[in-house]
Design an enzyme around this catalytic site. Sequence first.
Site, PDB file in Angstrom:
ATOM      1  N   HIS A   7      28.115  22.149  61.894  1.00 57.68           N
ATOM      2  CA  HIS A   7      27.057  22.866  62.633  1.00 57.68           C
ATOM      3  C   HIS A   7      25.733  22.092  62.604  1.00 57.68           C
ATOM      4  O   HIS A   7      24.952  22.256  61.667  1.00 57.68           O
ATOM      5  CB  HIS A   7      26.848  24.255  62.030  1.00 57.68           C
ATOM      6  CG  HIS A   7      27.983  25.189  62.299  1.00 57.68           C
ATOM      7  ND1 HIS A   7      28.076  25.922  63.455  1.00 57.68           N
ATOM      8  CD2 HIS A   7      29.083  25.471  61.580  1.00 57.68           C
ATOM      9  CE1 HIS A   7      29.181  26.637  63.431  1.00 57.68           C
ATOM     10  NE2 HIS A   7      29.817  26.383  62.299  1.00 57.68           N
ATOM     11  N   GLY A  51      32.361  30.144  66.896  1.00 60.87           N
ATOM     12  CA  GLY A  51      32.778  31.531  67.096  1.00 60.87           C
ATOM     13  C   GLY A  51      33.741  31.926  65.995  1.00 60.87           C
ATOM     14  O   GLY A  51      34.259  31.064  65.275  1.00 60.87           O
ATOM     15  N   TYR A  60      34.074  26.013  66.755  1.00 58.93           N
ATOM     16  CA  TYR A  60      35.072  26.629  67.650  1.00 58.93           C
ATOM     17  C   TYR A  60      35.060  25.932  69.011  1.00 58.93           C
ATOM     18  O   TYR A  60      36.103  25.660  69.603  1.00 58.93           O
ATOM     19  CB  TYR A  60      34.754  28.114  67.835  1.00 58.93           C
ATOM     20  CG  TYR A  60      35.768  28.862  68.676  1.00 58.93           C
ATOM     21  CD1 TYR A  60      36.923  29.376  68.106  1.00 58.93           C
ATOM     22  CD2 TYR A  60      35.572  29.028  70.046  1.00 58.93           C
ATOM     23  CE1 TYR A  60      37.859  30.054  68.880  1.00 58.93           C
ATOM     24  CE2 TYR A  60      36.496  29.701  70.837  1.00 58.93           C
ATOM     25  CZ  TYR A  60      37.636  30.209  70.241  1.00 58.93           C
ATOM     26  OH  TYR A  60      38.560  30.874  71.006  1.00 58.93           O
ATOM     27  N   ASP A  86       3.782  40.091  70.996  1.00 57.96           N
ATOM     28  CA  ASP A  86       4.392  39.916  72.313  1.00 57.96           C
ATOM     29  C   ASP A  86       3.532  40.496  73.438  1.00 57.96           C
ATOM     30  O   ASP A  86       3.280  39.825  74.439  1.00 57.96           O
ATOM     31  CB  ASP A  86       5.794  40.547  72.350  1.00 57.96           C
ATOM     32  CG  ASP A  86       6.702  39.977  71.267  1.00 57.96           C
ATOM     33  OD1 ASP A  86       6.355  38.896  70.733  1.00 57.96           O
ATOM     34  OD2 ASP A  86       7.728  40.588  70.948  1.00 57.96           O
TER      35      ASP A  86
END
Length: 520
Positions: free
Chosen positions: A175, A61, A89, A233
């Site tokens: 990450h 974050g 974070y 979709d």
Amino acid sequence: MDKKSGLSMEKVIVIDFGGQYNQLVARRVRECNVYCEIYSYKTDIDQIKAMNPKGIILTGGPNSCYEENSPSYSRELFELGIPVLGLCYGAQLMMLLLGGKVEKASLREYGKTEVHVDRTSPLFSNVEETTVCWMSHNDYISRLAQGFSVIAHTADCPVAAAQCLEQDLYAIQFHPEVLHTVEGTKMLYNFVRGVCGCAGTWRIDSFVEESVRQIREKVGDGKVLLALSGGVDSSVAAGLLSRAIGRQLTCVFVDHGLLRKNEGDEVETVFGPDGDFDLNFIRVNAQERYYSKLAGVTEPEKKRKIIGEEFIRVFEEEAKKIGAVDFLAQGTIYPDVVESGLGGESAVIKSHHNVGGLPDYVDFKEIIEPLRDLFKDEVRKAGLELGIPEKLVYRQPFPGPGLGIRIIGEVTAEKVRIVQDADAIYREEIAKAGLDRSTGQYFAALTNMRSVGVMGDERTYDYAIALRAVNTVDFMTAECAEIPFAVLQTVMSRIINEVRGVNRVLYDLTSKPPGTIEFE
Ligand code: XMP
């Protein structure tokens, strides 16, 4: 669809603290065949407990966790006996809440970084001792909470990862969800499949099977209506509903005359009476109606509005003929839900028309959204599983207003023909060059500019076609794609030779921002 029933079998929860990679975390977990959902950090802990997750991941974050009013969570989360993995974070917050210390680093660590890991940690099993990871942080963990030990470090960061084995708590400063972290997916796999003990039963074929069962249960002998656009979709939603309830489903396909070349017929071939799917298919040929509404209109927003309103009107007329239905189906997918702020915490990017604002012009009792839990790549996989042709499943994104916003200025049947023909040539050549899957979005647009040229010995005064190709991750920003010059030249010469009314071809180099992907 009721999330708490069938699909709840084995679940990991991602708690979102507003970082930019949060959807990626969920996608990577699903790549490990573990089902996972994103929830905001504002979600009550009792709600999290009720979902009975096998594991919890706290995301990155933009804030500093030691600052007042920065996003936080109840400390109780770490006492539930459920494994928790904090990322960036999330890692810092875990440490702070459990009594460790987080401070501003003197050096910001950013980019690909060599990390040295302790391979005896369950998180790093089968990971190289020195491995490249993606770092992006200003703060660092300066003191561990009690019970934790360091399991990874870099030259500048003493705590690149830490663990408390007894409680199954893990904190990673970098990450793993980003592809630049070479062995990131392995680390997430180690967490969800190893530490959390997930069996890895989330597969698209089981999704299809389970959804079919749920749709049948929900719909009973009711009637379902779906607006089929021919896009990925709604096509996959049609395939799924057809498998579940056959002719209780009616699909209305509005051909507004602003589709790509032959697209209307292609949709009819797949879903119409001679196609492979068991459903009621209604094609409404509304081309003339649209062209007459659009005659003389040049203002982009006005064009969009007319096309949108006319769609509603046509759809409404068809719906009236069918009569009241029990369910209105929509092809909403998971990123639509997250982006609308209904799931995660990442900034509300757009308020998607499928979520939240339901159409009130059709007489129906309930909405049904069978793809609501899927990411786009999963929707495509489900489409293939259902037997929808690859051509349709890997279709380019195409805006609702169609070619109406790829024709600058007034829309006429003649201009539609020009842009359809030019676009078909462009797509054919891109595919021939093997660039169709690697290029984000590409199409031809018709500028409103006419200029002088010479063909044979004749003077011409014709339109200019603009070719556009962009690469993009999220369609919010985009870079012009580098299509090889030879390919562009072939496209140019074919368009000039084969498309009447065009004497100039331009290539659009603009990125987004400042340009948008579409022209209007
Ligand atoms: P822009 O032009 O805003 O496009 O950079 C971003 C992406 O959105 C698509 N797009 C639309 N899709 N209805 C849609 O369903 C629309 O009105 C619309 N306008 C743009 C565009 O094709 C690109 O993928």
